[in-house]
Scaffold this motif. Structure first.
Motif, PDB file in Angstrom:
ATOM      1  N   LEU A   1       5.062 -14.495  -3.282  1.00  0.00           N
ATOM      2  CA  LEU A   1       4.897 -15.936  -3.131  1.00  0.00           C
ATOM      3  C   LEU A   1       4.287 -16.269  -1.775  1.00  0.00           C
ATOM      4  O   LEU A   1       3.339 -17.065  -1.679  1.00  0.00           O
ATOM      5  N   LEU A   2       4.806 -15.654  -0.714  1.00  0.00           N
ATOM      6  CA  LEU A   2       4.336 -15.962   0.637  1.00  0.00           C
ATOM      7  C   LEU A   2       2.969 -15.365   0.927  1.00  0.00           C
ATOM      8  O   LEU A   2       2.309 -15.771   1.896  1.00  0.00           O
TER       9      LEU A   2
ATOM     10  N   ASN B   1      -7.556 -13.530  -3.412  1.00  0.00           N
ATOM     11  CA  ASN B   1      -7.699 -14.162  -4.726  1.00  0.00           C
ATOM     12  C   ASN B   1      -6.464 -15.035  -4.930  1.00  0.00           C
ATOM     13  O   ASN B   1      -5.504 -14.640  -5.587  1.00  0.00           O
ATOM     14  N   ALA B   2      -6.498 -16.223  -4.326  1.00  0.00           N
ATOM     15  CA  ALA B   2      -5.315 -17.084  -4.291  1.00  0.00           C
ATOM     16  C   ALA B   2      -4.853 -17.487  -5.686  1.00  0.00           C
ATOM     17  O   ALA B   2      -3.653 -17.540  -5.963  1.00  0.00           O
ATOM     18  N   ARG B   3      -5.788 -17.758  -6.559  1.00  0.00           N
ATOM     19  CA  ARG B   3      -5.409 -18.190  -7.906  1.00  0.00           C
ATOM     20  C   ARG B   3      -4.606 -17.107  -8.623  1.00  0.00           C
ATOM     21  O   ARG B   3      -3.569 -17.391  -9.242  1.00  0.00           O
ATOM     22  N   ARG B   4      -5.078 -15.865  -8.516  1.00  0.00           N
ATOM     23  CA  ARG B   4      -4.364 -14.786  -9.179  1.00  0.00           C
ATOM     24  C   ARG B   4      -3.006 -14.555  -8.526  1.00  0.00           C
ATOM     25  O   ARG B   4      -1.998 -14.311  -9.215  1.00  0.00           O
ATOM     26  N   ALA B   5      -2.936 -14.624  -7.196  1.00  0.00           N
ATOM     27  CA  ALA B   5      -1.671 -14.403  -6.497  1.00  0.00           C
ATOM     28  C   ALA B   5      -0.639 -15.453  -6.897  1.00  0.00           C
ATOM     29  O   ALA B   5       0.534 -15.137  -7.129  1.00  0.00           O
ATOM     30  N   VAL B   6      -1.051 -16.701  -6.987  1.00  0.00           N
ATOM     31  CA  VAL B   6      -0.128 -17.769  -7.393  1.00  0.00           C
ATOM     32  C   VAL B   6       0.314 -17.562  -8.836  1.00  0.00           C
ATOM     33  O   VAL B   6       1.494 -17.716  -9.165  1.00  0.00           O
ATOM     34  N   ARG B   7      -0.636 -17.213  -9.696  1.00  0.00           N
ATOM     35  CA  ARG B   7      -0.292 -16.987 -11.103  1.00  0.00           C
ATOM     36  C   ARG B   7       0.712 -15.848 -11.242  1.00  0.00           C
ATOM     37  O   ARG B   7       1.685 -15.953 -12.004  1.00  0.00           O
ATOM     38  N   GLU B   8       0.486 -14.752 -10.511  1.00  0.00           N
ATOM     39  CA  GLU B   8       1.426 -13.627 -10.570  1.00  0.00           C
ATOM     40  C   GLU B   8       2.816 -14.049 -10.088  1.00  0.00           C
ATOM     41  O   GLU B   8       3.839 -13.662 -10.667  1.00  0.00           O
ATOM     42  N   SER B   9       2.862 -14.838  -9.022  1.00  0.00           N
ATOM     43  CA  SER B   9       4.151 -15.290  -8.492  1.00  0.00           C
ATOM     44  C   SER B   9       4.902 -16.136  -9.504  1.00  0.00           C
ATOM     45  O   SER B   9       6.113 -15.966  -9.705  1.00  0.00           O
TER      46      SER B   9
ATOM     47  N   LEU C   1       1.991   1.322   1.866  1.00  0.00           N
ATOM     48  CA  LEU C   1       0.666   0.753   2.077  1.00  0.00           C
ATOM     49  C   LEU C   1       0.402  -0.423   1.146  1.00  0.00           C
ATOM     50  O   LEU C   1      -0.299  -1.372   1.520  1.00  0.00           O
ATOM     51  N   GLU C   2       0.954  -0.375  -0.055  1.00  0.00           N
ATOM     52  CA  GLU C   2       0.802  -1.516  -0.961  1.00  0.00           C
ATOM     53  C   GLU C   2       1.472  -2.758  -0.391  1.00  0.00           C
ATOM     54  O   GLU C   2       0.883  -3.851  -0.364  1.00  0.00           O
ATOM     55  N   VAL C   3       2.705  -2.603   0.079  1.00  0.00           N
ATOM     56  CA  VAL C   3       3.433  -3.742   0.627  1.00  0.00           C
ATOM     57  C   VAL C   3       2.737  -4.282   1.874  1.00  0.00           C
ATOM     58  O   VAL C   3       2.541  -5.496   2.020  1.00  0.00           O
ATOM     59  N   LEU C   4       2.325  -3.404   2.782  1.00  0.00           N
ATOM     60  CA  LEU C   4       1.700  -3.856   4.033  1.00  0.00           C
ATOM     61  C   LEU C   4       0.326  -4.472   3.797  1.00  0.00           C
ATOM     62  O   LEU C   4      -0.016  -5.484   4.413  1.00  0.00           O
ATOM     63  N   SER C   5      -0.468  -3.895   2.907  1.00  0.00           N
ATOM     64  CA  SER C   5      -1.819  -4.416   2.698  1.00  0.00           C
ATOM     65  C   SER C   5      -1.831  -5.702   1.882  1.00  0.00           C
ATOM     66  O   SER C   5      -2.637  -6.595   2.140  1.00  0.00           O
ATOM     67  N   GLU C   6      -0.925  -5.819   0.912  1.00  0.00           N
ATOM     68  CA  GLU C   6      -0.951  -6.990   0.033  1.00  0.00           C
ATOM     69  C   GLU C   6       0.004  -8.095   0.462  1.00  0.00           C
ATOM     70  O   GLU C   6      -0.239  -9.270   0.151  1.00  0.00           O
ATOM     71  N   THR C   7       1.088  -7.743   1.163  1.00  0.00           N
ATOM     72  CA  THR C   7       2.062  -8.777   1.564  1.00  0.00           C
ATOM     73  C   THR C   7       2.366  -8.765   3.059  1.00  0.00           C
ATOM     74  O   THR C   7       3.137  -9.599   3.526  1.00  0.00           O
TER      75      THR C   7
END
Length: 420
Positions: free
Chosen positions: A78-79, A86-94, A331-337
């Motif tokens: 969410l944060l 890709n804000a639209r996809r990130a919001v949709r996933e959240s 690396l997934e957590v650090l790069s994406e969140t």
């Protein structure tokens, strides 16, 4: 009391729903439908009762830990959304992932009493046993319920287009191992362990080899507490590896590829890691460029070209090939969140460990299978599927809820309700 009894009776189907969800993992569409419908059904029952019977279903501590573990996963995505690549996809996933919370409550409720735990844990062990049997048939004949094997590995019920058999069996291995040990002792445990070793080796995913090795060693120690079991396991696994490589040219190639890491050069390490070093360098570049909240959940693929080196071989693939995700949990957590995401993930891990540390021996015994399965799945010194993908994220969260629900079950109240 009547409301509690009514709610409890309406949720006696919870273990069966959890088992249906797991059994359908080889079919992504139906599995997602079962998960979503289960979440809606549980939420509807609890809402109708206004959660008045909630404490008869699950202890305060289990409600809290299940919810906190979900938030440790969900708040980072969410944060990461406001300024995501890709804000639209990130919001949709959240927003879509909010459905996990009521489903996780359902999962925790399913294992909150003896009946539910026996049914759920035994059911998962039986499902794993069926998948193992199907994989052995495929190894012998080339065919399984999922169709024909690929040219280089077993695919089992998951099918040649969804090569997750070894990874899933390695993560779920504690369930059939513990079930076999409790029913048949060391001999039963060793038999299941050897079948797991054979199938996971032939399934080909080398990340699953490490996951299974950790699960076997930890299970042997927790279950038998003696060196003989561990030495027998190591010897048996070595024999299985020799036999499997003798009959599988592709497995020989994977073993040789893994051995390339020993030469110490970056080229050898990259070869052993199937070309993942450039992906990891790109993930580090993303994390440095967006240290606070990353590039956004599931935005790795979209941002890849902006942060990859010019000589990155994955750029030659128009879809960036394996550059869909970081292939490694840290690396997934650090790069994406970003650091925000790392803070919540570490906080969730710390609370899960604290709950285990202060739990009674009986509670730890109840939670051995899901606790060990969760630990080996998120083990950081390995390569991984994407934890913010629908499948692997759902599997990990389900294990977290099984752990919280069984570890912090209010045994006297749960057993009383079960017998009512």
């Amino acid at each position: 009391m009547q409301a509690s009894s009514t709610t409890e009776s309406r949720l006696r189907w919870a273990p069966w729903w959890v088992l249906a969800s797991v059994a359908l993992w080889p079919l992504p569409g139906p599995a997602e439908a079962v998960l979503s419908l289960g979440a809606l059904a549980a939420l509807a029952v609890l809402a109708v009762q206004r959660f008045r019977g909630g404490m008869a279903l699950l202890s305060h501590e289990a409600w809290a830990l299940t919810t906190v573990l979900f938030l440790s996963y969900w708040l980072p995505e969410l944060l990461s959304s406001p300024d995501a690549n890709n804000a639209r996809r990130a919001v949709r996933e959240s927003l879509l992932d909010l459905r996990y919370l009521p489903f996780l409550w359902l999962v925790a409720i399913a294992v909150a009493n003896d009946r539910g735990r026996r049914l759920t844990f035994t059911g998962i062990a039986v499902i794993c046993g069926f998948w193992l049997l199907d994989a052995l048939v495929q190894a012998a004949t080339g065919w399984s319920l999922g169709g024909p094997a690929t040219a280089d590995r077993l695919s089992g019920v998951f099918g040649a287009g969804n090569l997750k058999l070894g990874l899933v069996l390695a993560s779920l291995a504690p369930f059939p191992l513990i079930a076999a040990a409790e029913r048949f002792g060391l001999r039963g445990w060793l038999l299941v362990a050897m079948v797991l070793v054979a199938v996971v080796l032939l399934a080909g995913a080398r990340a699953s080899w490490l996951t299974l090795a950790l699960a076997l060693l930890a299970s042997a120690w927790l279950q038998f507490r003696n060196r003989r079991a561990i030495l027998t396991l190591v010897a048996g696994a070595a024999v299985m590896l020799v036999l499997a490589t003798a009959f599988s040219d592709k497995l020989q190639e994977r073993v040789q590829r893994t051995g390339a890491m020993l030469d110490g050069s970056s080229e050898g390490v990259d070869h052993a890691l199937s070309g993942r070093l450039p992906i990891w360098r790109t993930a580090v570049n993303m994390a440095i460029a967006h240290p606070v909240n990353g590039v956004g959940v599931r935005g790795f693929r979209d941002a890849y070209a902006d942060y990859a080196d010019d000589a990155d071989p994955w750029l030659d693939d128009p879809d960036h090939g394996a550059g869909y995700h970081a292939h490694q949990i840290v690396l997934e957590v650090l790069s994406e969140t970003g650091l925000v995401g790392a803070f919540f993930w570490l906080g969730g891990a710390a609370l899960a460990w604290r709950a285990w540390r202060f739990a009674s021996p009986e509670a730890r015994r109840r939670a051995r299978a899901p606790g060990l399965a969760l630990a080996v799945t998120v083990f950081p010194l390995n390569t991984h599927l994407a934890f913010y993908s629908t499948f692997w994220g759902g599997l990990t969260l389900l294990l977290a809820a099984l752990y919280a629900g069984s570890l912090l079950a209010d045994k006297p109240r749960g057993d009383a309700a079960d017998g009512a």
